[in-house]
Design a protein around this motif. Structure first.
Motif, PDB file in Angstrom:
ATOM      1  N   PRO A   1       0.800  -1.228   0.000  1.00 40.43           N
ATOM      2  CA  PRO A   1       0.000   0.000   0.000  1.00 40.43           C
ATOM      3  C   PRO A   1       0.836   1.284   0.000  1.00 40.43           C
ATOM      4  CG  PRO A   1      -0.162  -1.109   2.109  1.00 40.43           C
ATOM      5  CD  PRO A   1       0.579  -2.026   1.193  1.00 40.43           C
ATOM      6  N   ASP A   2       2.038   1.233   0.535  1.00 41.98           N
ATOM      7  CA  ASP A   2       2.859   2.439   0.561  1.00 41.98           C
ATOM      8  C   ASP A   2       3.554   2.704  -0.779  1.00 41.98           C
ATOM      9  OD1 ASP A   2       4.343   0.170   0.910  1.00 41.98           O
ATOM     10  OD2 ASP A   2       5.727   1.014   2.382  1.00 41.98           O
ATOM     11  N   GLU A   3       3.661   1.673  -1.628  1.00 38.34           N
ATOM     12  CA  GLU A   3       4.338   1.846  -2.910  1.00 38.34           C
ATOM     13  C   GLU A   3       3.362   1.877  -4.092  1.00 38.34           C
ATOM     14  OE1 GLU A   3       7.075  -1.386  -3.061  1.00 38.34           O
ATOM     15  OE2 GLU A   3       8.183  -0.712  -1.297  1.00 38.34           O
ATOM     16  N   LYS A   4       2.457   0.919  -4.148  1.00 38.17           N
ATOM     17  CA  LYS A   4       1.509   0.790  -5.265  1.00 38.17           C
ATOM     18  C   LYS A   4       0.106   0.644  -4.697  1.00 38.17           C
ATOM     19  CE  LYS A   4       5.069  -1.427  -7.945  1.00 38.17           C
ATOM     20  NZ  LYS A   4       5.580  -2.662  -8.470  1.00 38.17           N
ATOM     21  N   PHE A   5      -0.474   1.757  -4.303  1.00 41.24           N
ATOM     22  CA  PHE A   5      -1.759   1.733  -3.600  1.00 41.24           C
ATOM     23  C   PHE A   5      -2.893   1.209  -4.479  1.00 41.24           C
ATOM     24  CE2 PHE A   5      -5.552   3.694  -1.686  1.00 41.24           C
ATOM     25  CZ  PHE A   5      -5.456   3.118  -0.428  1.00 41.24           C
ATOM     26  N   ALA A   6      -2.898   1.568  -5.763  1.00 38.13           N
ATOM     27  CA  ALA A   6      -3.970   1.111  -6.661  1.00 38.13           C
ATOM     28  C   ALA A   6      -3.956  -0.411  -6.794  1.00 38.13           C
ATOM     29  CB  ALA A   6      -3.836   1.769  -8.023  1.00 38.13           C
ATOM     30  N   GLY A   7      -2.777  -1.000  -6.920  1.00 41.03           N
ATOM     31  CA  GLY A   7      -2.666  -2.457  -6.985  1.00 41.03           C
ATOM     32  C   GLY A   7      -3.121  -3.120  -5.701  1.00 41.03           C
ATOM     33  N   PHE A   8      -2.791  -2.505  -4.578  1.00 42.25           N
ATOM     34  CA  PHE A   8      -3.215  -3.022  -3.281  1.00 42.25           C
ATOM     35  C   PHE A   8      -4.744  -3.032  -3.178  1.00 42.25           C
ATOM     36  CE2 PHE A   8      -4.421  -2.107   1.141  1.00 42.25           C
ATOM     37  CZ  PHE A   8      -3.899  -3.222   1.762  1.00 42.25           C
ATOM     38  N   ILE A   9      -5.375  -1.936  -3.623  1.00 42.73           N
ATOM     39  CA  ILE A   9      -6.842  -1.845  -3.574  1.00 42.73           C
ATOM     40  C   ILE A   9      -7.473  -2.905  -4.479  1.00 42.73           C
ATOM     41  CG2 ILE A   9      -8.817  -0.375  -4.168  1.00 42.73           C
ATOM     42  CD1 ILE A   9      -7.437   0.328  -1.534  1.00 42.73           C
ATOM     43  N   VAL A  10      -6.909  -3.127  -5.663  1.00 38.64           N
ATOM     44  CA  VAL A  10      -7.435  -4.139  -6.583  1.00 38.64           C
ATOM     45  C   VAL A  10      -7.334  -5.532  -5.957  1.00 38.64           C
ATOM     46  CG1 VAL A  10      -7.032  -5.291  -8.793  1.00 38.64           C
ATOM     47  CG2 VAL A  10      -7.054  -2.794  -8.665  1.00 38.64           C
TER      48      VAL A  10
END
Length: 146
Positions: A57-66
């Motif tokens: 979440p701290d690096e690639k938040f959009a991927g984390f949300i997906v």
């Protein structure tokens, strides 16, 4: 007067046996179907747990949300499938499924907690995926084989 004929004891036993065979066939089908769902969900959640270490979440938040949305959708789909099939499962299969499901959910929560430990290397991510997938996959294999 009734239009139905009275069945003799032998005919009643034969009708009961035929109904029991149909119930056995349905419960076996339900167990195999839920078992295959468990295997698919286990593999999906294990893969998502491994990907969670990449899409932090701290690096690639959009991927984390997906990934979290896919996880929620998978759990919802499995819960709906279980809701449809639990009445047709043989005795003890419901508890077996719930044990595997809860174990995988706890291990997934541990993998989410491991995000705070920092970036992990590829073998550790693969191990996380296998460990998270193992309880549900083992449960599914046991259901399909019986």
């Amino acid at each position: 007067m009734s239009s139905e004929q009275e069945l003799g004891p032998e005919e009643q036993l034969a009708a009961l046996g035929k109904a029991q065979q149909g119930m056995d066939r349905a419960s076996g089908y339900g167990a195999r179907l839920l078992g295959s769902y468990c295997i698919a969900l286990g593999l999906l959640i294990g893969g998502l747990a491994a990907l969670l270490q990449i899409y932090r979440p701290d690096e690639k938040f959009a991927g984390f949300i997906v990934i979290m949305a896919l996880f929620a959708a998978a759990v919802l789909a499995m819960s709906l499938a279980y809701g449809k099939l639990y009445r047709s499962l043989p005795r003890g299969y419901s508890k077996m499924y719930l044990r595997g499901f809860i174990a995988s959910m706890v291990l997934y929560a541990v993998s989410v907690a491991l995000i705070g430990a920092g970036p992990l290397d590829w073998p550790a991510m693969a191990l996380i995926g296998v460990v998270v997938a193992a309880p549900l996959c083992a449960t599914g294999i046991a259901m399909v084989r019986r």
